[in-house]
Scaffold this active site. Sequence first.
Site, PDB file in Angstrom:
ATOM      1  CG  ASP A   1       8.325   1.292  -4.770  1.00  0.00           C
ATOM      2  OD1 ASP A   1       8.041   0.721  -3.708  1.00  0.00           O
ATOM      3  OD2 ASP A   1       7.706   1.119  -5.832  1.00  0.00           O
TER       4      ASP A   1
ATOM      5  CG  HIS B   1       9.547  -5.699   2.898  1.00  0.00           C
ATOM      6  ND1 HIS B   1       9.639  -6.656   1.923  1.00  0.00           N
ATOM      7  CD2 HIS B   1       9.658  -6.358   4.080  1.00  0.00           C
ATOM      8  CE1 HIS B   1       9.790  -7.841   2.473  1.00  0.00           C
ATOM      9  NE2 HIS B   1       9.798  -7.698   3.786  1.00  0.00           N
TER      10      HIS B   1
HETATM   11  O1  LIG Z   1      -0.130  -5.317   2.695  1.00  0.00           O
HETATM   12  P1  LIG Z   1      -0.675  -4.107   1.990  1.00  0.00           P
HETATM   13  O2  LIG Z   1      -0.973  -2.967   2.914  1.00  0.00           O
HETATM   14  O3  LIG Z   1      -1.819  -4.469   1.085  1.00  0.00           O
HETATM   15  O4  LIG Z   1       0.476  -3.552   0.991  1.00  0.00           O
HETATM   16  C1  LIG Z   1       1.230  -4.376   0.126  1.00  0.00           C
HETATM   17  C2  LIG Z   1       2.715  -4.366   0.499  1.00  0.00           C
HETATM   18  O5  LIG Z   1       3.235  -3.074   0.161  1.00  0.00           O
HETATM   19  C3  LIG Z   1       4.582  -2.788   0.561  1.00  0.00           C
HETATM   20  O6  LIG Z   1       5.501  -3.526  -0.253  1.00  0.00           O
HETATM   21  C4  LIG Z   1       6.903  -3.301  -0.161  1.00  0.00           C
HETATM   22  O7  LIG Z   1       7.592  -4.528  -0.295  1.00  0.00           O
HETATM   23  C5  LIG Z   1       8.085  -4.879  -1.583  1.00  0.00           C
HETATM   24  C6  LIG Z   1       8.911  -6.162  -1.434  1.00  0.00           C
HETATM   25  O8  LIG Z   1      10.018  -5.949  -0.595  1.00  0.00           O
HETATM   26  C7  LIG Z   1       8.914  -3.755  -2.176  1.00  0.00           C
HETATM   27  O9  LIG Z   1       9.383  -4.120  -3.484  1.00  0.00           O
HETATM   28  C8  LIG Z   1       8.067  -2.496  -2.269  1.00  0.00           C
HETATM   29  O10 LIG Z   1       8.888  -1.422  -2.711  1.00  0.00           O
HETATM   30  C9  LIG Z   1       7.460  -2.137  -0.911  1.00  0.00           C
HETATM   31  O11 LIG Z   1       6.516  -1.096  -1.126  1.00  0.00           O
HETATM   32  C10 LIG Z   1       4.745  -3.054   2.044  1.00  0.00           C
HETATM   33  O12 LIG Z   1       6.057  -2.782   2.443  1.00  0.00           O
HETATM   34  C11 LIG Z   1       4.318  -4.463   2.430  1.00  0.00           C
HETATM   35  O13 LIG Z   1       4.385  -4.633   3.842  1.00  0.00           O
HETATM   36  C12 LIG Z   1       2.871  -4.655   1.987  1.00  0.00           C
HETATM   37  O14 LIG Z   1       2.465  -5.995   2.261  1.00  0.00           O
HETATM   38  O1  LIG Z   2      -2.463  -7.048 -10.545  1.00  0.00           O
HETATM   39  C1  LIG Z   2      -1.410  -7.267  -9.939  1.00  0.00           C
HETATM   40  C2  LIG Z   2      -0.545  -6.231  -9.552  1.00  0.00           C
HETATM   41  C3  LIG Z   2       0.621  -6.557  -8.870  1.00  0.00           C
HETATM   42  N1  LIG Z   2       0.908  -7.860  -8.573  1.00  0.00           N
HETATM   43  C4  LIG Z   2       2.174  -8.197  -7.900  1.00  0.00           C
HETATM   44  O2  LIG Z   2       2.349  -7.398  -6.747  1.00  0.00           O
HETATM   45  C5  LIG Z   2       3.747  -7.188  -6.531  1.00  0.00           C
HETATM   46  C6  LIG Z   2       4.000  -5.709  -6.317  1.00  0.00           C
HETATM   47  O3  LIG Z   2       5.225  -5.581  -5.695  1.00  0.00           O
HETATM   48  P1  LIG Z   2       6.114  -4.267  -5.725  1.00  0.00           P
HETATM   49  O4  LIG Z   2       7.357  -4.580  -4.998  1.00  0.00           O
HETATM   50  O5  LIG Z   2       6.311  -3.787  -7.113  1.00  0.00           O
HETATM   51  O6  LIG Z   2       5.258  -3.151  -4.963  1.00  0.00           O
HETATM   52  P2  LIG Z   2       4.364  -3.167  -3.608  1.00  0.00           P
HETATM   53  O7  LIG Z   2       2.953  -3.310  -4.071  1.00  0.00           O
HETATM   54  O8  LIG Z   2       4.825  -4.299  -2.784  1.00  0.00           O
HETATM   55  O9  LIG Z   2       4.606  -1.828  -3.012  1.00  0.00           O
HETATM   56  C7  LIG Z   2       4.494  -7.724  -7.760  1.00  0.00           C
HETATM   57  O10 LIG Z   2       5.057  -8.978  -7.454  1.00  0.00           O
HETATM   58  C8  LIG Z   2       3.380  -7.875  -8.781  1.00  0.00           C
HETATM   59  O11 LIG Z   2       3.584  -8.910  -9.714  1.00  0.00           O
HETATM   60  C9  LIG Z   2       0.068  -8.880  -8.957  1.00  0.00           C
HETATM   61  O12 LIG Z   2       0.343 -10.044  -8.710  1.00  0.00           O
HETATM   62  N2  LIG Z   2      -1.079  -8.549  -9.629  1.00  0.00           N
END
Ligand SMILES: O=P(O)(O)OC[C@H]1O[C@H](O[C@H]2O[C@H](CO)[C@@H](O)[C@H](O)[C@H]2O)[C@H](O)[C@@H](O)[C@@H]1O
Ligand SMILES: O=c1ccn([C@@H]2O[C@H](COP(=O)(O)OP(=O)(O)O)[C@@H](O)[C@H]2O)c(=O)[nH]1
Length: 474
Positions: free
Chosen positions: A366, A158
Amino acid sequence: MSRLIVVSNRVPLPAKNGAASAGGLAVALQSALAARGGLWLGWSGKICSDEPVGPLTTLKDGNIEYALTDLTDLDVEEYYQGFANRVLWPICHYRLDLAEYGRREMTGYFRVNQFFASRLLPLIQKDDVIWIHDYHLIPLAEELRRQGVKNRIGFFLHIPWPAPDVFLAMPVHDELLKSLTAYDVIGFQTRQDRENFAACLARQNIGERLGEEEFSAAGRTFIARPYPIGIETDEFAKLARQAGNTTLHKRMRQSLDGKDLIIGVDRLDYSKGITQRIDAFETFLTRHPDYQRKVTLLQITPKSRSEVPEYEAMQKTVAEQAGRVNGALGTVDWVPIRYVNRSLRRAALAGLYRMAKVALVTPLRDGMNLVAKEFVAAQDEDDPGVLLLSRFAGAAHELKEAMLVNPYDVEGTADVIARSLAMPREERQARWEGMMATVRENNVFTWCDTFLGDLAGNEAPEGVEQPRLKRVSR
Ligand SMILES: O=P(O)(O)OC[C@H]1O[C@H](O[C@H]2O[C@H](CO)[C@@H](O)[C@H](O)[C@H]2O)[C@H](O)[C@@H](O)[C@@H]1O
Ligand SMILES: O=c1ccn([C@@H]2O[C@H](COP(=O)(O)OP(=O)(O)O)[C@@H](O)[C@H]2O)c(=O)[nH]1
């Protein structure tokens, strides 16, 4: 149809359905799995102090079965907070300066991957296909193969895969690269990520590239392709249309009192470029004083990974920065930045995106950034807002009609904020239509079906065109 087993570190618990989720992986997988059904194995989010860890907690919600495991204090410290989030995360986001490599954390990472394999093994049936997610679990397939698992196994990353000079700065690079060759399909968000991965294999002389997507190593072949992740576009657009009349949105509109809303939504993470964004917003207000008292930036930033020192430090930095700008530019009846440090439900977010004139999605790096896609889906087609998007987000490889910015260029970003606020409706509509077509086409179901089609080894029947993602390259 064979059963699908999904494995990820983060699993949104069924009890929390409808509530704000912990990030894009959980949001997207929840949508994809709810449509297809299957078994989802991951961390329960609970830390247990006694060893050994107890049995799996199993739950059923609709057609998803959950199998959740606790982890010990040491596991979480070494594997999640340590190697995953202090080595792999910064390195994959080009922050070598923040990488804190230690052998203890690296050993813990491989140990927890073995532990996940031991939890998964008894659940695997002969025809299951297994789909493993993200940087926490890179060595899981290799571990399963070692235990004799012959099933098809896929992996989706991701986050970005960095250029070789960056990735190879990590001491265990070859172990990780070799372990990835145990998969049948490896998915990346963008073509650039796949090419960086291929360049690492080539540089380290691991395996051979047989074609654009085909590779061989250690007597096996696998494919590596971009599969840009998406959202439930039509469902999200509906949420946004329906949100207008809720109390929250009425109150929000009232409190704006005719001012233009600019929105930012990000986990509190250094990769999201929040401090550079606030600098850009301040520069914009200073250079365009006519906009003072006429715009408000709503920055929604739930806390994330707070036990990791770099994240803890950021909480203070961003709060102080927002306070300083408000102190310097605010007046008795106008606050330039509303800084919200908690998570909002998706329906609430959808309505706020629709209310906003401009979204600032300006990560320094990202993998994809689903917020960018949600913002597009939420817009009113007759009067859409403008997406200001970092060229370093995976989403920029698809959303070419966004206002692309370099988030390191604070003054340049400030200028683009001004241009976006002044953009005529026709231009806004033309840009939005292009982006919406892409977000509709590359939605979360296309992502899931295309990946799983490749994992099943599907060939298109003769004369029938295989549904393909809109090709994205840059
Ligand atoms: O599980 P956490 O440590 O709380 O973090 C939340 C997630 O962050 C990252 O999200 C990524 O996945 C998104 C969907 O593919 C993508 O849009 C975004 O750019 C990425 O940053 C992480 O990769 C996940 O494993 C986490 O669950
Ligand atoms: O207050 C919040 C902030 C974020 N999100 C969700 O968290 C996801 C963030 O995903 P993104 O791929 O932009 O970044 P990541 O946190 O996975 O790196 C999106 O679906 C947002 O709608 C949410 O539900 N509530």
